[in-house]
Design an enzyme around this catalytic site. Structure first.
Site, PDB file in Angstrom:
ATOM      1  N   HIS A  37       0.827  -1.212   0.000  1.00 52.82           N
ATOM      2  CA  HIS A  37       0.000   0.000   0.000  1.00 52.82           C
ATOM      3  C   HIS A  37       0.862   1.265   0.000  1.00 52.82           C
ATOM      4  O   HIS A  37       0.563   2.233  -0.710  1.00 52.82           O
ATOM      5  CB  HIS A  37      -0.946   0.007   1.200  1.00 52.82           C
ATOM      6  CG  HIS A  37      -1.843  -1.185   1.253  1.00 52.82           C
ATOM      7  ND1 HIS A  37      -2.477  -1.590   2.402  1.00 52.82           N
ATOM      8  CD2 HIS A  37      -2.192  -2.082   0.296  1.00 52.82           C
ATOM      9  CE1 HIS A  37      -3.192  -2.669   2.152  1.00 52.82           C
ATOM     10  NE2 HIS A  37      -3.026  -3.005   0.882  1.00 52.82           N
TER      11      HIS A  37
ATOM     12  N   HIS B 102      -9.255  -2.037  -4.896  1.00 55.68           N
ATOM     13  CA  HIS B 102      -8.129  -2.392  -4.025  1.00 55.68           C
ATOM     14  C   HIS B 102      -7.164  -3.337  -4.729  1.00 55.68           C
ATOM     15  O   HIS B 102      -5.942  -3.228  -4.552  1.00 55.68           O
ATOM     16  CB  HIS B 102      -8.605  -3.009  -2.715  1.00 55.68           C
ATOM     17  CG  HIS B 102      -7.477  -3.200  -1.756  1.00 55.68           C
ATOM     18  ND1 HIS B 102      -6.958  -2.171  -1.004  1.00 55.68           N
ATOM     19  CD2 HIS B 102      -6.701  -4.284  -1.484  1.00 55.68           C
ATOM     20  CE1 HIS B 102      -5.936  -2.614  -0.295  1.00 55.68           C
ATOM     21  NE2 HIS B 102      -5.757  -3.891  -0.563  1.00 55.68           N
TER      22      HIS B 102
ATOM     23  N   ASP C 132      -3.204  -2.772  -5.175  1.00 56.49           N
ATOM     24  CA  ASP C 132      -2.168  -3.767  -4.880  1.00 56.49           C
ATOM     25  C   ASP C 132      -1.250  -3.972  -6.080  1.00 56.49           C
ATOM     26  O   ASP C 132      -0.029  -4.121  -5.932  1.00 56.49           O
ATOM     27  CB  ASP C 132      -2.802  -5.108  -4.501  1.00 56.49           C
ATOM     28  CG  ASP C 132      -3.255  -5.158  -3.055  1.00 56.49           C
ATOM     29  OD1 ASP C 132      -2.872  -4.278  -2.260  1.00 56.49           O
ATOM     30  OD2 ASP C 132      -3.992  -6.101  -2.716  1.00 56.49           O
TER      31      ASP C 132
ATOM     32  N   HIS D 253      -0.716 -11.358  -5.535  1.00 51.25           N
ATOM     33  CA  HIS D 253       0.590 -10.760  -5.287  1.00 51.25           C
ATOM     34  C   HIS D 253       1.689 -11.571  -5.966  1.00 51.25           C
ATOM     35  O   HIS D 253       2.640 -11.007  -6.512  1.00 51.25           O
ATOM     36  CB  HIS D 253       0.875 -10.694  -3.786  1.00 51.25           C
ATOM     37  CG  HIS D 253       0.096  -9.643  -3.066  1.00 51.25           C
ATOM     38  ND1 HIS D 253       0.185  -8.300  -3.367  1.00 51.25           N
ATOM     39  CD2 HIS D 253      -0.795  -9.727  -2.041  1.00 51.25           C
ATOM     40  CE1 HIS D 253      -0.613  -7.610  -2.565  1.00 51.25           C
ATOM     41  NE2 HIS D 253      -1.219  -8.460  -1.749  1.00 51.25           N
TER      42      HIS D 253
END
Length: 254
Positions: free
Chosen positions: A62, A211, A215, A238
């Site tokens: 973030h 969001h 990311d 991720h």
């Protein structure tokens, strides 16, 4: 300036201070410098973790997304205490505010000359040539309040992604905490979905995909420099984000 908070996964307190300094953006913790690069990533389970020697720094995505949005690639040392970047409100908006006034510095964006794709099952990330930086992010969750969502930047400005909070599911909480994760999670720093609805109130329509796009920006920052091109993240994680950043870091002229 100092920012204090609690780690999302560790539940431990931490602080972040910003110091002007020549050279690339880097973290300073435990007496060591740590560059935010994909080659320094040691874990991508539920968050992005940097490591060097015996040091680990969790949940960097973030803050890195805020640096990406602000265009800050050089001229800053980020001093950190604690094992994790504080989660704050679960988004990047407080990091954007903390970085206000710090000049945007960095190399010119690399123009992608070819395409690179990373995929796993039905999930994928793609980078290909384009006239400007553009990002399309899609997600698909079998939940009545999520389903398929997409955001495209532009036309959505990157700054509009910043208030979107991390999100999760009520039925996963007990198992994740048993694994030592989300020790610092709360309804103040996460959007939580129950079986058929929401436990707390979303900040925006399609907050989950916003969001996920945030990311992606944080993980793409790990390529080490800005890029000009079209990026597509489809049901990505991720791990896939970081693998793309790793390929770009290793071959910046791709």
């Amino acid at each position: 300036m100092m920012v204090r908070g609690t780690g999302l996964h560790s539940g431990e307190p931490g602080t972040v201070r910003f110091h002007p300094a020549e050279g690339p953006v880097r973290f300073w913790l435990g007496g060591l410098e740590l560059r935010p690069l994909a080659s320094s990533v040691v874990d991508t389970a539920r968050c992005t973790v940097l490591g060097r020697d015996n040091l680990r720094l969790m949940t960097v995505e973030h803050l890195l997304a805020a640096l990406f949005i602000r265009g800050i690639w050089e001229g800053l040392v980020i001093e950190v205490t604690g094992p994790e970047i504080p989660i704050l409100d679960g988004s990047a908006q407080e990091w954007l505010a903390a970085l206000e006034g710090i000049p945007a510095l960095g190399p010119e964006a690399v123009r992608l000359s070819g395409a690179v794709r990373v995929e796993e099952g039905r999930s994928s990330v793609l980078a290909q040539p384009g006239e400007q930086f553009a990002l399309t992010t899609t997600i698909l969750f079998p939940h009545p309040r999520i389903g398929y969502q997409q955001v495209q930047c532009p036309p959505t400005p990157l700054e509009a992604l910043a208030p979107a909070r991390t999100f999760g599911f009520l039925h996963e909480v007990e198992a994740l905490r048993a694994q030592g994760l989300i020790q610092g999670a709360s309804l103040e720093n996460a959007l939580v979905f129950s079986e058929y609805g929401l436990v707390n109130t979303p900040r925006m329509l399609h907050e989950p995909v916003y969001h996920k796009a945030l990311d992606f920006l944080g993980d793409l920052y790990l390529a080490g420099r800005p890029y000009q091109g079209q990026f597509v993240a489809h049901r990505a994680s991720h791990r896939l984000h970081v693998e793309l950043a790793r390929l770009l870091e290793a071959t910046p002229s791709l």
